[in-house]
Design an enzyme around this catalytic site. Structure first.
Site, PDB file in Angstrom:
ATOM      1  N   HIS A   1     -35.046  41.838 -39.336  1.00  0.00           N
ATOM      2  CA  HIS A   1     -34.213  42.614 -38.415  1.00  0.00           C
ATOM      3  C   HIS A   1     -34.643  44.070 -38.409  1.00  0.00           C
ATOM      4  CE1 HIS A   1     -32.249  42.404 -42.362  1.00  0.00           C
ATOM      5  NE2 HIS A   1     -31.821  43.634 -42.156  1.00  0.00           N
ATOM      6  N   ILE A   2     -34.444  44.693 -37.261  1.00  0.00           N
ATOM      7  CA  ILE A   2     -34.709  46.114 -37.079  1.00  0.00           C
ATOM      8  C   ILE A   2     -33.369  46.841 -37.054  1.00  0.00           C
ATOM      9  CG2 ILE A   2     -35.509  47.849 -35.414  1.00  0.00           C
ATOM     10  CD1 ILE A   2     -37.596  45.824 -34.475  1.00  0.00           C
ATOM     11  N   HIS A   3     -33.270  47.908 -37.853  1.00  0.00           N
ATOM     12  CA  HIS A   3     -32.097  48.788 -37.778  1.00  0.00           C
ATOM     13  C   HIS A   3     -32.413  49.912 -36.789  1.00  0.00           C
ATOM     14  CE1 HIS A   3     -30.016  47.488 -41.617  1.00  0.00           C
ATOM     15  NE2 HIS A   3     -31.243  47.091 -41.907  1.00  0.00           N
TER      16      HIS A   3
ATOM     17  N   VAL B   1     -30.343  40.671 -46.041  1.00  0.00           N
ATOM     18  CA  VAL B   1     -30.265  39.450 -45.219  1.00  0.00           C
ATOM     19  C   VAL B   1     -31.694  38.985 -44.936  1.00  0.00           C
ATOM     20  CG1 VAL B   1     -29.478  38.433 -43.068  1.00  0.00           C
ATOM     21  CG2 VAL B   1     -28.091  40.201 -44.181  1.00  0.00           C
TER      22      VAL B   1
ATOM     23  N   ASN C   1     -36.159  47.015 -43.466  1.00  0.00           N
ATOM     24  CA  ASN C   1     -36.162  46.847 -44.912  1.00  0.00           C
ATOM     25  C   ASN C   1     -36.870  45.540 -45.241  1.00  0.00           C
ATOM     26  OD1 ASN C   1     -34.602  49.203 -45.247  1.00  0.00           O
ATOM     27  ND2 ASN C   1     -32.703  48.049 -44.945  1.00  0.00           N
TER      28      ASN C   1
ATOM     29  N   GLN D   1     -33.715  44.986 -48.617  1.00  0.00           N
ATOM     30  CA  GLN D   1     -33.314  43.952 -47.659  1.00  0.00           C
ATOM     31  C   GLN D   1     -32.281  43.019 -48.283  1.00  0.00           C
ATOM     32  OE1 GLN D   1     -36.569  41.595 -46.127  1.00  0.00           O
ATOM     33  NE2 GLN D   1     -35.243  40.481 -44.686  1.00  0.00           N
TER      34      GLN D   1
ATOM     35  N   ASP E   1     -24.053  46.792 -36.208  1.00  0.00           N
ATOM     36  CA  ASP E   1     -23.965  46.541 -37.651  1.00  0.00           C
ATOM     37  C   ASP E   1     -22.498  46.624 -38.084  1.00  0.00           C
ATOM     38  OD1 ASP E   1     -26.211  46.804 -40.196  1.00  0.00           O
ATOM     39  OD2 ASP E   1     -24.078  47.084 -40.644  1.00  0.00           O
TER      40      ASP E   1
HETATM   41  P1  AMP Z   1     -30.605  44.776 -44.749  1.00  0.00           P
HETATM   42  O1  AMP Z   1     -30.024  45.426 -45.976  1.00  0.00           O
HETATM   43  O2  AMP Z   1     -31.777  45.508 -44.174  1.00  0.00           O
HETATM   44  O3  AMP Z   1     -30.879  43.310 -44.989  1.00  0.00           O
HETATM   45  O4  AMP Z   1     -29.502  44.890 -43.633  1.00  0.00           O
HETATM   46  C1  AMP Z   1     -28.531  43.926 -43.411  1.00  0.00           C
HETATM   47  C2  AMP Z   1     -27.491  44.562 -42.517  1.00  0.00           C
HETATM   48  O5  AMP Z   1     -26.699  43.524 -41.962  1.00  0.00           O
HETATM   49  C3  AMP Z   1     -26.550  45.515 -43.244  1.00  0.00           C
HETATM   50  O6  AMP Z   1     -26.639  46.802 -42.641  1.00  0.00           O
HETATM   51  C4  AMP Z   1     -25.174  44.882 -43.024  1.00  0.00           C
HETATM   52  O7  AMP Z   1     -24.151  45.825 -42.847  1.00  0.00           O
HETATM   53  C5  AMP Z   1     -25.403  44.019 -41.798  1.00  0.00           C
HETATM   54  N1  AMP Z   1     -24.518  42.886 -41.645  1.00  0.00           N
HETATM   55  C6  AMP Z   1     -24.218  41.951 -42.579  1.00  0.00           C
HETATM   56  N2  AMP Z   1     -23.383  41.034 -42.068  1.00  0.00           N
HETATM   57  C7  AMP Z   1     -23.154  41.391 -40.775  1.00  0.00           C
HETATM   58  C8  AMP Z   1     -22.372  40.849 -39.715  1.00  0.00           C
HETATM   59  N3  AMP Z   1     -21.635  39.733 -39.868  1.00  0.00           N
HETATM   60  N4  AMP Z   1     -22.365  41.487 -38.520  1.00  0.00           N
HETATM   61  C9  AMP Z   1     -23.101  42.609 -38.352  1.00  0.00           C
HETATM   62  N5  AMP Z   1     -23.860  43.160 -39.304  1.00  0.00           N
HETATM   63  C10 AMP Z   1     -23.875  42.576 -40.505  1.00  0.00           C
END
Ligand code: AMP
Length: 112
Positions: A98-100, A94, A85, A92, A28
């Site tokens: 995705h899994i964190h 993006v 998320n 959320q 991340d």
């Molecule tokens: P969410 O809020 O669950 O949609 O998480 C999206 C995650 O994507 C966040 O933790 C961001 O820091 C991460 N993120 C966004 N752009 C990038 C990128 N270019 N490379 C790696 N992680 C990213």
């Protein structure tokens, strides 16, 4: 097109730590813990709520790979947190499922 699709297409560089035919995992960009990995399917599923019964094997694959990555990173014994998320109230940002994978410090509960 989401930023994760651009990462999948190689248009945006990332620190990839794993990939196979179904998913990739990368660091991340704004880590919330010493270890913060994202595991994403190659298939474009916007949110967990959009997953269909035919995605069952894919979701299982993502979960199993998450445990394998955790093992490889040496965080299995002390433990970790896995978060998905979903949509607005889930936080959320993006719109590509995705899994964190978070670890490396004591995480609090409940989350904010
Ligand atoms: P969410 O809020 O669950 O949609 O998480 C999206 C995650 O994507 C966040 O933790 C961001 O820091 C991460 N993120 C966004 N752009 C990038 C990128 N270019 N490379 C790696 N992680 C990213």
């Amino acid at each position: 097109m989401t930023i994760f699709k651009k990462i999948l297409d190689g248009a945006i560089p990332t620190q990839k730590i794993y990939e196979d035919d179904h998913c990739i995992a990368f660091k991340d960009i704004h880590p919330q813990a010493p270890v913060h990995i994202l595991i994403i399917p190659r298939k474009e599923i916007p949110t967990l709520a959009d997953a269909k019964p035919e995605d069952q094997a894919l979701l299982g694959h993502l979960m199993i790979k998450t445990t394998e990555i955790a093992r490889q990173l040496g965080i299995e014994e002390q433990g970790y947190r896995v978060v998905i998320n979903c949509r607005q109230h889930g936080g959320q940002e993006v719109a590509h499922l995705h899994i964190h994978l978070l670890a490396g410090r004591q995480l609090k509960w409940p989350p904010g």
